[in-house]
Structure formats: C-alpha cells, structure tokens
Design a protein around this motif. Structure first.
Motif, PDB file in Angstrom:
ATOM      1  N   THR A 113      -7.651   0.754  -2.258  1.00  0.00           N
ATOM      2  CA  THR A 113      -6.674  -0.071  -1.544  1.00  0.00           C
ATOM      3  C   THR A 113      -6.516  -1.390  -2.281  1.00  0.00           C
ATOM      4  OG1 THR A 113      -8.408  -0.946  -0.111  1.00  0.00           O
ATOM      5  CG2 THR A 113      -7.178   0.963   0.701  1.00  0.00           C
ATOM      6  N   PHE A 114      -5.409  -2.067  -2.031  1.00  0.00           N
ATOM      7  CA  PHE A 114      -5.127  -3.352  -2.635  1.00  0.00           C
ATOM      8  C   PHE A 114      -4.909  -4.363  -1.524  1.00  0.00           C
ATOM      9  CE2 PHE A 114      -3.866  -0.240  -5.772  1.00  0.00           C
ATOM     10  CZ  PHE A 114      -4.344  -0.779  -6.961  1.00  0.00           C
ATOM     11  N   GLU A 115      -5.361  -5.595  -1.733  1.00  0.00           N
ATOM     12  CA  GLU A 115      -5.157  -6.639  -0.735  1.00  0.00           C
ATOM     13  C   GLU A 115      -3.713  -7.091  -0.695  1.00  0.00           C
ATOM     14  OE1 GLU A 115      -8.017  -9.787  -0.578  1.00  0.00           O
ATOM     15  OE2 GLU A 115      -9.635  -8.434  -1.162  1.00  0.00           O
ATOM     16  N   VAL A 116      -3.014  -6.999  -1.829  1.00  0.00           N
ATOM     17  CA  VAL A 116      -1.601  -7.355  -1.923  1.00  0.00           C
ATOM     18  C   VAL A 116      -0.879  -6.162  -2.549  1.00  0.00           C
ATOM     19  CG1 VAL A 116       0.067  -8.942  -2.939  1.00  0.00           C
ATOM     20  CG2 VAL A 116      -2.162  -9.799  -2.201  1.00  0.00           C
ATOM     21  N   SER A 117       0.254  -5.778  -1.994  1.00  0.00           N
ATOM     22  CA  SER A 117       0.999  -4.637  -2.529  1.00  0.00           C
ATOM     23  C   SER A 117       2.415  -5.063  -2.850  1.00  0.00           C
ATOM     24  CB  SER A 117       1.044  -3.512  -1.492  1.00  0.00           C
ATOM     25  OG  SER A 117      -0.247  -3.027  -1.264  1.00  0.00           O
ATOM     26  N   PRO A 118       3.095  -4.493  -3.839  1.00  0.00           N
ATOM     27  CA  PRO A 118       2.604  -3.426  -4.696  1.00  0.00           C
ATOM     28  C   PRO A 118       1.596  -3.929  -5.702  1.00  0.00           C
ATOM     29  CG  PRO A 118       4.864  -4.010  -5.292  1.00  0.00           C
ATOM     30  CD  PRO A 118       4.460  -4.870  -4.124  1.00  0.00           C
ATOM     31  N   PRO A 119       0.838  -3.076  -6.354  1.00  0.00           N
ATOM     32  CA  PRO A 119       0.875  -1.619  -6.240  1.00  0.00           C
ATOM     33  C   PRO A 119       0.318  -1.155  -4.893  1.00  0.00           C
ATOM     34  CG  PRO A 119      -0.972  -2.248  -7.612  1.00  0.00           C
ATOM     35  CD  PRO A 119      -0.213  -3.522  -7.271  1.00  0.00           C
ATOM     36  N   PHE A 120       0.694   0.049  -4.521  1.00  0.00           N
ATOM     37  CA  PHE A 120       0.239   0.632  -3.263  1.00  0.00           C
ATOM     38  C   PHE A 120      -0.917   1.570  -3.545  1.00  0.00           C
ATOM     39  CE2 PHE A 120       4.709  -0.410  -2.868  1.00  0.00           C
ATOM     40  CZ  PHE A 120       4.673  -1.244  -1.768  1.00  0.00           C
TER      41      PHE A 120
END
Length: 142
Positions: free
Chosen positions: A19-26
C-alpha cells in the motif's frame, strides 16, 4: 481489460503488492487482486515477481490471467454515495442479485464493476438502489 481481450486472450504484467500513503501509484495485496479478478479471469499465475528492479524488490506480483469468456463484465457510473458504509450496503445489494458473481466499487464511489453470468438489466440495478433517491447508476459504454 476483460472486454478488450480476444476470446482466449491473456493479460499479464506487474501489480504492486503493498500500500502507499499517497496515491498514485495505487497499491493492493494479492488477496485483494484475487477477489477483484477471480470471476472475470482464470488465473494462470499470480505470484511474487522474481525479477523486479531493486527499489521494487519484494513489492511486486507478476500476474498472467486468461479471459473468462463465460461471464459479462460491465462498468457503471454511480452517483450519490458519500461514505464506505453506504458503498458496502450498495455492493452487498448488487452481489445478492441472482447471476452476479462479483461487485467492486472504486475508492471515490463513482464507478461500480459488476461481473455476472448474464447481462443484468440497468433498470433492475437502478431499482435495487432506488431506496435512496440520490443513487443513480448509468452504464459506461466502451
């Protein structure tokens, strides 16, 4: 992608397994991808990538899926949902329809993907959510 593939077409590539805290990337997880793709595709491979570049080592999954030509995959615009609780209620109602195999809504509640064994009439889907007059569903044509 399922609609774009030829009858026995395959789709392959890499998906993030994090998972990422900021998207994108997803990002996502193998379990999420299995749930999302399970009825629209037959899984040939979905496993940890062995040859990712160093910064992505151990955070990518290689996938190879074959189109399941026996199902219908339809994408719809959806209006009116403002919270995840409402999203869960709507997706559960759609999932309970006879012949529906899988339902998934995007994170901002504006699109819903329905995988089914037959084409579900749009009027039936709208009737299911008519308990809230803010909810509107419209098929996205490719």
């Amino acid at each position: 992608m399922q609609e774009l593939l030829a009858k026995d077409g395959t789709l392959s590539g890499l998906l993030f397994n994090r998972t990422f805290e900021v998207s994108p990337p997803f990002g996502g997880s193998q379990e999420e991808y299995e749930m999302l793709f399970k009825n629209a595709f037959d899984f040939i491979k979905l496993e940890k990538s062995d040859n990712s570049i160093a910064p992505r080592s151990n955070s990518e999954l290689f996938f190879e899926f074959k189109k399941n030509g026996a199902v219908k995959v339809n994408l719809y615009e959806f209006e009116g949902i403002t919270c995840s609780g409402c999203m869960n209620t709507v997706t559960e109602k759609f999932a309970a329809v006879k012949d529906v195999l899988n339902v998934s809504m995007n994170g901002n509640f504006t699109e819903v993907l329905i995988v089914s064994t037959i084409e579900i009439p749009l009027e039936e889907l709208q009737k299911i959510v008519s308990y809230d007059d803010r909810y509107k569903i419209k098929k996205i044509t490719q």
